[in-house]
Structure formats: C-alpha cells, structure tokens
Motif scaffolding. Structure first.
Motif, PDB file in Angstrom:
ATOM      1  N   GLU A 145      24.806  -8.012  25.700  1.00 38.15           N
ATOM      2  CA  GLU A 145      25.022  -7.962  24.224  1.00 38.15           C
ATOM      3  C   GLU A 145      24.127  -8.713  23.190  1.00 38.15           C
ATOM      4  O   GLU A 145      23.742  -8.313  22.051  1.00 38.15           O
ATOM      5  CB  GLU A 145      26.470  -8.706  23.639  1.00 38.15           C
ATOM      6  CG  GLU A 145      26.944  -8.871  22.478  1.00 38.15           C
ATOM      7  CD  GLU A 145      27.958  -9.998  22.353  1.00 38.15           C
ATOM      8  OE1 GLU A 145      27.753 -10.744  21.468  1.00 38.15           O
ATOM      9  OE2 GLU A 145      29.144  -9.953  22.985  1.00 38.15           O
ATOM     10  N   LYS A 146      23.677  -9.798  23.972  1.00 38.42           N
ATOM     11  CA  LYS A 146      22.317 -10.444  23.218  1.00 38.42           C
ATOM     12  C   LYS A 146      20.963 -10.027  23.693  1.00 38.42           C
ATOM     13  O   LYS A 146      20.024 -10.693  23.246  1.00 38.42           O
ATOM     14  CB  LYS A 146      22.673 -12.042  23.773  1.00 38.42           C
ATOM     15  CG  LYS A 146      23.832 -12.591  23.353  1.00 38.42           C
ATOM     16  CD  LYS A 146      24.022 -13.075  21.977  1.00 38.42           C
ATOM     17  CE  LYS A 146      25.388 -13.749  21.512  1.00 38.42           C
ATOM     18  NZ  LYS A 146      25.460 -13.908  20.358  1.00 38.42           N
ATOM     19  N   THR A 151      20.301 -15.701  30.707  1.00 39.35           N
ATOM     20  CA  THR A 151      21.567 -16.211  30.250  1.00 39.35           C
ATOM     21  C   THR A 151      21.842 -17.640  31.384  1.00 39.35           C
ATOM     22  O   THR A 151      21.982 -17.071  32.499  1.00 39.35           O
ATOM     23  CB  THR A 151      22.574 -15.305  30.220  1.00 39.35           C
ATOM     24  OG1 THR A 151      22.376 -14.458  29.048  1.00 39.35           O
ATOM     25  CG2 THR A 151      24.068 -16.073  29.563  1.00 39.35           C
ATOM     26  N   ASN A 171      21.780 -23.064  19.502  1.00 39.66           N
ATOM     27  CA  ASN A 171      22.049 -22.816  17.822  1.00 39.66           C
ATOM     28  C   ASN A 171      23.463 -22.052  17.970  1.00 39.66           C
ATOM     29  O   ASN A 171      24.163 -21.873  19.024  1.00 39.66           O
ATOM     30  CB  ASN A 171      21.045 -22.149  17.439  1.00 39.66           C
ATOM     31  CG  ASN A 171      20.699 -20.622  17.759  1.00 39.66           C
ATOM     32  OD1 ASN A 171      21.721 -20.271  18.442  1.00 39.66           O
ATOM     33  ND2 ASN A 171      19.760 -20.280  17.671  1.00 39.66           N
ATOM     34  N   ASP A 172      23.959 -21.746  16.687  1.00 36.96           N
ATOM     35  CA  ASP A 172      25.191 -21.365  16.501  1.00 36.96           C
ATOM     36  C   ASP A 172      25.507 -20.002  17.069  1.00 36.96           C
ATOM     37  O   ASP A 172      26.587 -19.355  17.661  1.00 36.96           O
ATOM     38  CB  ASP A 172      25.550 -21.371  15.161  1.00 36.96           C
ATOM     39  CG  ASP A 172      25.874 -22.507  14.277  1.00 36.96           C
ATOM     40  OD1 ASP A 172      25.973 -23.381  15.183  1.00 36.96           O
ATOM     41  OD2 ASP A 172      25.722 -22.553  13.211  1.00 36.96           O
ATOM     42  N   ASP A 173      24.422 -19.164  17.478  1.00 34.64           N
ATOM     43  CA  ASP A 173      24.380 -17.895  17.987  1.00 34.64           C
ATOM     44  C   ASP A 173      24.603 -17.928  19.667  1.00 34.64           C
ATOM     45  O   ASP A 173      24.666 -16.939  20.128  1.00 34.64           O
ATOM     46  CB  ASP A 173      23.110 -16.933  17.520  1.00 34.64           C
ATOM     47  CG  ASP A 173      23.191 -15.595  17.917  1.00 34.64           C
ATOM     48  OD1 ASP A 173      24.464 -14.906  18.024  1.00 34.64           O
ATOM     49  OD2 ASP A 173      22.111 -14.958  18.200  1.00 34.64           O
ATOM     50  N   GLY A 174      24.224 -19.336  20.013  1.00 34.06           N
ATOM     51  CA  GLY A 174      24.270 -19.286  21.483  1.00 34.06           C
ATOM     52  C   GLY A 174      22.823 -19.160  22.133  1.00 34.06           C
ATOM     53  O   GLY A 174      22.699 -19.610  23.503  1.00 34.06           O
ATOM     54  N   GLU A 175      21.866 -19.216  21.273  1.00 36.16           N
ATOM     55  CA  GLU A 175      20.469 -19.400  21.782  1.00 36.16           C
ATOM     56  C   GLU A 175      20.123 -20.559  22.063  1.00 36.16           C
ATOM     57  O   GLU A 175      20.204 -21.351  21.322  1.00 36.16           O
ATOM     58  CB  GLU A 175      19.447 -18.479  20.629  1.00 36.16           C
ATOM     59  CG  GLU A 175      18.114 -18.039  21.332  1.00 36.16           C
ATOM     60  CD  GLU A 175      17.381 -17.429  20.297  1.00 36.16           C
ATOM     61  OE1 GLU A 175      16.323 -16.852  20.724  1.00 36.16           O
ATOM     62  OE2 GLU A 175      17.895 -17.027  19.212  1.00 36.16           O
ATOM     63  N   THR A 177      17.369 -23.369  22.268  1.00 30.96           N
ATOM     64  CA  THR A 177      16.373 -23.835  21.439  1.00 30.96           C
ATOM     65  C   THR A 177      15.428 -24.804  22.138  1.00 30.96           C
ATOM     66  O   THR A 177      14.210 -24.883  21.863  1.00 30.96           O
ATOM     67  CB  THR A 177      16.713 -24.345  20.025  1.00 30.96           C
ATOM     68  OG1 THR A 177      17.586 -25.473  20.362  1.00 30.96           O
ATOM     69  CG2 THR A 177      17.482 -23.216  19.202  1.00 30.96           C
ATOM     70  N   ARG A 234      13.824 -14.086  25.012  1.00 30.72           N
ATOM     71  CA  ARG A 234      15.486 -14.387  24.694  1.00 30.72           C
ATOM     72  C   ARG A 234      16.097 -14.925  25.784  1.00 30.72           C
ATOM     73  O   ARG A 234      16.553 -14.482  26.687  1.00 30.72           O
ATOM     74  CB  ARG A 234      15.928 -13.069  24.127  1.00 30.72           C
ATOM     75  CG  ARG A 234      15.385 -12.600  22.719  1.00 30.72           C
ATOM     76  CD  ARG A 234      15.894 -11.072  22.373  1.00 30.72           C
ATOM     77  NE  ARG A 234      17.473 -11.410  22.079  1.00 30.72           N
ATOM     78  CZ  ARG A 234      17.758 -11.683  20.834  1.00 30.72           C
ATOM     79  NH1 ARG A 234      16.769 -12.106  19.986  1.00 30.72           N
ATOM     80  NH2 ARG A 234      19.079 -11.669  20.544  1.00 30.72           N
ATOM     81  N   PHE A 236      19.712 -17.359  26.268  1.00 33.11           N
ATOM     82  CA  PHE A 236      20.962 -17.913  25.615  1.00 33.11           C
ATOM     83  C   PHE A 236      21.984 -18.580  26.587  1.00 33.11           C
ATOM     84  O   PHE A 236      21.811 -18.523  28.068  1.00 33.11           O
ATOM     85  CB  PHE A 236      21.817 -16.498  25.298  1.00 33.11           C
ATOM     86  CG  PHE A 236      21.448 -15.753  24.127  1.00 33.11           C
ATOM     87  CD1 PHE A 236      21.739 -16.026  22.732  1.00 33.11           C
ATOM     88  CD2 PHE A 236      20.074 -14.965  24.243  1.00 33.11           C
ATOM     89  CE1 PHE A 236      21.454 -15.408  21.608  1.00 33.11           C
ATOM     90  CE2 PHE A 236      19.677 -14.442  22.773  1.00 33.11           C
ATOM     91  CZ  PHE A 236      20.129 -14.573  22.019  1.00 33.11           C
ATOM     92  N   TYR A 238      25.775 -19.346  28.159  1.00 31.38           N
ATOM     93  CA  TYR A 238      26.994 -18.671  28.112  1.00 31.38           C
ATOM     94  C   TYR A 238      28.010 -19.949  28.540  1.00 31.38           C
ATOM     95  O   TYR A 238      28.019 -20.402  29.341  1.00 31.38           O
ATOM     96  CB  TYR A 238      27.169 -17.873  29.111  1.00 31.38           C
ATOM     97  CG  TYR A 238      28.418 -17.087  29.427  1.00 31.38           C
ATOM     98  CD1 TYR A 238      28.977 -16.191  28.374  1.00 31.38           C
ATOM     99  CD2 TYR A 238      29.153 -17.489  30.706  1.00 31.38           C
ATOM    100  CE1 TYR A 238      30.175 -15.686  28.658  1.00 31.38           C
ATOM    101  CE2 TYR A 238      30.428 -16.989  30.703  1.00 31.38           C
ATOM    102  CZ  TYR A 238      31.035 -15.980  29.787  1.00 31.38           C
ATOM    103  OH  TYR A 238      32.248 -15.672  30.000  1.00 31.38           O
TER     104      TYR A 238
END
Length: 406
Positions: A145-146, A151, A171-175, A177, A234, A236, A238
């Motif tokens: 999905e991301k 991940t 961050n709020d999106d799960g990414e 940083t 990218r 993320f 989980y």
C-alpha cells in the motif's frame, strides 16, 4: 527453476546466543526450549505458515546440528511442500573458498541465488530469537500500500528500556524520517523488532553494494538500512502492539517463560486461531501425587510431581520428588529435582540433576545486595550434589560436589 513466489521468508537462526551462556553451549539459540514444549524457532516458523508464507530459508551457522534435526523436513509447521517449503541454508564452500556469515546482511547476500530461484517480489527477513505472534500478510499489505522499498515492524517500548534497541522517528503517515542505534539518551521509544519486509529488487542492489563496501559490518541495522535511508528510499514503520519478547538473555528468557503464567500478559499459546506449531511427539500425561502441591504453573506431559511447584514452567519428563520445592523457575526436559531440594528463581537445563537437599538460586528478598542478584542457571546434564548450595546469578556448567557452596 522454481515457480515465481510473491513473498518468501529468510529466517536468521545462526547466532551463537552468547548472552544465554551455558544454555547455548551445544545448541543454537533458536533451538533453546521455551514454554513447556516449544523451541524459540517455533514462533517465526508458525507465523510464516499462519501468514501464508510457505517458502522459508533458515540460515544456520553456530551449533546447527540439533536445530537442523528439529526442523527436519518442516512437517510440523506444514512446510514439507513440493513447491517451496523449508530449507536449511548453512555457509557452504564456493569457488573462492568457505566463508562464514559475517553479518546479517552478508548471510542474505550469500544466499542471493537461493532467493532468485523463487523470483519473489518481496522478501521478509526474520530473526530466530523472538517470542511473538504476528501476521506477516498484514505487514506485506501495508508494505504494498505504501509502495515501500523497506518496511520495519515497530513496537513502542518503555522509555527506560529504549536505549537497548534500534529506534526510529516516524511521521504521521508511518514514514521513517530518522534512526537512532541504541542511543544512551533516547529521543524516541519506537523500536525496531528486527522484522523486515523488502522489495527484493531494491534489497538485492543494496546487498551487493554493501558487500563491495570496504569496512562494512555487513549488518542490516548498521549498514544496509541506513544506506537505503540516505539514498532516499521509501521506508515505513509497521506498528505492532501485541506481545513481543527478545529472548537473548537469561533474564529475558526466564521472564518470557513466566509471562505465560501471568493473566495480565497478552500471550496465549492455546489460541487455536493463531496456533504455534512444534515438533513434539505425544507424551504420557503428567502425574501429580497426593503429596504434591502445584500452584499457577505449567506442567508438561511425562512429568512426575511429588513435591511443591509454584509459579514455574516444567518441560516434559521432569521429576520433582517428595519434599522438593520448585518456585519461580524454569525446568527443562528430563531434569530431576530430588527429595528435599529447593530450586528458586532458577533455570535448570535438560537432564540436569539436583540431588537431595541441595539449594539452587535464591529469592531476591533474601539477597543482601540486589545489584548482584540474578537467575541461577544449571547447565544440561550437570549434577548438583547433595546439600550443595548454588547462589543467585551463577551459571554452573560442571558437576558440583556434595556439600559444596558456590
């Protein structure tokens, strides 16, 4: 050429487990017994099967004999399959010679050809020394999905424990940083669980680049993941909020076993919706005589209990004779606690014998210096002589004579 598989798992099970001391003298850490009838490796293997991942490479190195024998053809975990299944992957001789796995990333690098056989889109990298139940399929859905390259499963840990872990800023999106690797003063409590899903084409590139980087530790946490982050891939996190325990130390293994007796702890091995499979032949029922007193304990098949057992986990075929006491302890298969012996806050390894009136371990309240207190450990096949005394926080790897005090 094997059929294309969407996702395969690579299970890192080669660690020496040096912090487990004498418990891993002759066996790899993932083969250490847990929870009355299991071994640590049962958890990631069962998670794979329950998540629909049926191609699993198990990377072994240190003392692999018992672990290899235990896994066998994978039948216990429904991994004895014509397509995929479980594969034991040890370091092997190549044209340039034999090379041990130098680090977690190098272990995967050495098995690129195995992974390529299945031509997967995704690869899950798992550790063989964690106790947890997790649906990797849900994590894979999140990864897709991301549109992530990597991940990382994330668990929020107590702040006072955070410095023990690799930490992430999210961050709020799960990414992800930023990362912190075991900082003395942590600024995040979002810990990496050592469970990764990678898009294979991306990971393959970074493994090859890392192998060609002079001075690299060839480690995921120290090298590959930071390199991916620096390159702007990218990445993320989980979020996982179930029970998870890294059982890499004596204290954590002891705690993880006793957690099974605590109704406030969220781990239920009898839950049939997410079964933990194990290779365990049928055992006779345990027997508790009229002299026995058993409270809040887990007693496995084949045990003979004639004494007192309180808040303890007894594996198969353990004997506790009349007048013996076992409290807040883990007793592994085939051990014998003889008449009048006292075992407190201890781990007794396989086939050890605690002779009559011997004392192993001590209650923390009885210890004059709490900083020196710890779980006492008796190694496999060791005999503690009659009336001998083993203090807290000791590891005993050879026989102790009658009346001896350690």
């Amino acid at each position: 050429m094997a059929r294309k598989t969407e996702c395969i798992a690579m299970l890192l099970a080669g660690g020496q487990g040096s912090r487990l001391g004498i418990l891993t003298k002759n066996i790899a850490k993932p083969a250490v017994p847990y929870g009355g009838k299991y071994r640590i490796i049962d958890f990631p293997l069962s998670n794979c099967t329950n998540s629909g991942i049926y191609t699993v490479g198990v990377l072994t190195q240190y003392q692999p004999l018992e672990l290899n024998d235990y896994i066998g053809n994978g039948q216990a975990w429904d991994l004895d399959r014509n397509e995929g299944g479980v594969h034991i992957l040890s370091p092997y001789q190549q044209i340039k010679g034999t090379e041990w796995y130098k680090g977690t990333a190098n272990a995967i690098y050495q098995n690129i050809n195995f992974i390529d056989r299945y031509d997967p889109e995704y690869v899950a990298i798992l550790s063989g020394d964690h106790i947890y139940k997790m649906d990797y399929a849900k994590m894979l859905d999140f990864h897709k999905e991301k549109d992530a390259a990597c991940t990382i499963a994330m668990l929020e840990v107590p702040w006072e424990e955070a410095s023990r872990f690799g930490l992430m800023f999210v961050n709020d999106d799960g990414e992800i940083t930023a990362f912190e690797e075991k900082p003395k003063v942590p600024k995040s409590n979002k810990a990496s669980m050592g469970v990764y899903i990678f898009t294979w084409k991306k990971l393959r590139e970074y493994l090859i680049a890392d192998e060609n980087t002079p001075g690299s530790s060839n480690d995921f946490g120290k090298n590959v993941i930071p390199a991916m982050h620096e390159a702007g891939e990218r990445m993320f996190a989980y979020r996982f909020d179930g029970y998870w325990k890294d059982v890499g130390t004596i204290d954590s293994l002891w705690e993880a076993n006793l957690d099974l007796l605590n109704p406030k702890v969220n781990i239920d091995l009898s839950d049939t919706s997410w079964p933990i499979y194990c290779k365990n032949s049928a055992l006779a029922p345990h027997f508790a005589s009229k002299n026995s007193a058993i409270q809040n304990s887990m007693i496995s098949g084949g045990c003979m209990i004639d004494g007192k057992v309180d808040y303890s986990v007894l594996f198969s075929n353990v004997t506790v004779e009349k007048g013996a006491q076992v409290e807040y302890s883990i007793v592994m298969p085939g051990a014998t606690i003889k008449s009048g012996a006292k075992v407190k806050y201890a781990m007794i390894a396989e086939n050890a014998v605690i002779e009559e009136n011997a004392v192993v371990g001590e209650d923390p309240e009885e210890c004059t210096d709490l900083e020196k207190w710890g779980v006492a450990v008796i190694g496999a096949d060791v005999t503690i002589g009659k009336k001998a005394k083993i203090s807290a926080n000791l590891m005993i790897d050879e026989n102790v004579k009658e009346g001896e005090v350690k």
